[in-house]
Every structure is written in C-alpha cells, then in structure tokens.
Design a protein around this motif. Structure first.
Motif, short mmCIF file in Angstrom:
data_model
loop_
_atom_site.label_atom_id
_atom_site.label_comp_id
_atom_site.label_asym_id
_atom_site.label_seq_id
_atom_site.Cartn_x
_atom_site.Cartn_y
_atom_site.Cartn_z
N ASP A 120 37.45 15.61 74.54
CA ASP A 120 36.65 16.82 74.75
C ASP A 120 37.50 18.08 74.63
O ASP A 120 37.03 19.10 74.15
N TYR A 121 38.77 18.01 75.06
CA TYR A 121 39.66 19.17 74.90
C TYR A 121 39.82 19.54 73.43
O TYR A 121 39.93 20.71 73.09
N LEU A 122 39.83 18.54 72.55
CA LEU A 122 39.94 18.81 71.11
C LEU A 122 38.62 19.35 70.55
O LEU A 122 38.63 20.10 69.57
N ILE A 175 36.14 23.54 68.51
CA ILE A 175 35.20 23.31 67.41
C ILE A 175 33.82 23.83 67.78
O ILE A 175 33.22 24.59 67.02
N TYR A 176 33.31 23.45 68.96
CA TYR A 176 31.96 23.91 69.31
C TYR A 176 31.94 25.39 69.63
O TYR A 176 30.97 26.08 69.34
N ALA A 177 33.03 25.93 70.19
CA ALA A 177 33.06 27.36 70.49
C ALA A 177 33.03 28.18 69.19
O ALA A 177 32.27 29.15 69.08
N ALA A 205 37.06 23.39 79.97
CA ALA A 205 38.45 23.00 80.20
C ALA A 205 38.74 22.85 81.69
O ALA A 205 39.37 21.87 82.13
N VAL A 206 38.27 23.80 82.49
CA VAL A 206 38.47 23.73 83.94
C VAL A 206 37.72 22.52 84.51
O VAL A 206 38.24 21.78 85.35
#
Length: 177
Positions: free
Chosen positions: A83-85, A89-91, A128-129
């Motif tokens: 998900d961190y990767l 991409i989605y942002a 991320a948090v």
C-alpha cells in the motif's frame, strides 16, 4: 489494475467473521479489543462464535510451525507494505483526474478541483499514518491508541478519496462552460 489484483489476492485470507471486509475492517476497528479480536482470528488463537456457528478462523493442526498460523498476519503486513507503494500512484492519478475535470469549467469549479486534487495527496498522507499504526498493532501494540488513530486516518482517507472521485465524476458529467 495490477495493484487492485494484488490487493484482492492479499485480502482473501483476511476475511473472517470479525473482519468481513478484510483489511478495511481492521483499518476501522477503532478499539483495542476489536483490533485484538481480528488479529486473534487471523492467527487462530481464538474462535469466535456467532449465532452458534463457528467463524472461518484458521484451524491450526497440532505441531504445525508458527508460520502456518501467522499466514494471514503476513498477508496483512505485506499488503500494508504494498500500500505504501500504491499511495503515490492513486494520489497522482486522482489529483490529475480532478485537474482534468476542473479545466472544463469556470473559476470556482477550478478552485474546487484544485482543492480536491490536494485532498488526494492528503489522503495518501493519512493512509501512510494509518498503515504505520496498523503495523504497530500487528507487532503487538493492541492496548494503545493505535487502533483509534488508524480508524481516524482511514475515515479521513476514505472521505477525501470519495470527494475526489465524486468531483471527477461530476466534473466530467457537467456540461463544458
């Protein structure tokens, strides 16, 4: 499309009666007790009974190594890492989509589109948090404020993503100015 396929595979072992929406149920657990119940079912340390039926918690044969018991936890941790990767991409995709939808319209809609685009990047930061808090919970920090922090960040993330997606959809549907 590839990240969605990977997440779909990773989510399958995480579906239990305590987490019917797999990792999303864990993200929104809110309380230490709920988070611990989900992890206990994932590791096979407990069996949850609902209406007299066994849940689909993992049954670990006697003598099996811990890795066998911890497979859903590994899937959850790996999914959080992936998900961190996926966040940039989605942002970027949603931010670009809001700008494309906004360019078709007048000044105030362009401003709203820019805000929705920035919201996509804020959603990635909240994600991320949230993932950090979830990893801490997976590592054993049940009795902490991490479940509440993860749920708060997940709620904001989902809200901002829905705002951005709604803006993109409405921006494309509305007639051009």
């Amino acid at each position: 499309m590839v990240p969605f396929a990977v997440f779909r595979v990773l989510d399958q072992p995480l579906r239990t009666s305590a987490s019917p929406n797999s990792i999303v149920s864990f993200e929104l657990a809110r309380t230490s007790q709920r988070a611990q119940t989900i992890i206990d079912l994932w590791t096979g340390r407990t069996t949850l009974y609902t209406d007299g039926q066994h849940s689909n918690a993992i049954t670990v044969p006697p003598g099996e190594p811990f890795l066998y018991k911890a497979v859903p936890i590994i899937y959850a941790a790996f999914g959080l890492g992936i998900d961190y990767l996926f966040m940039p991409i989605y942002a970027l995709a949603l931010g670009f989509g809001t700008l494309l939808a906004a360019q078709k319209h007048g000044r105030w809609i362009k401003t709203l589109g820019a805000l929705a685009g920035y919201g996509a990047f804020a959603a990635a930061l909240f994600d991320a948090v949230e993932n950090y808090a979830l990893l801490k919970i997976l590592l054993g920090a049940y009795e902490s404020s991490y479940p509440a922090l993860a749920a708060f960040c997940a709620s904001l993330k989902f809200g901002l993503l829905m705002l951005g997606l709604s803006f993109c959809l409405i921006g494309w549907i509305l007639p051009k100015r």
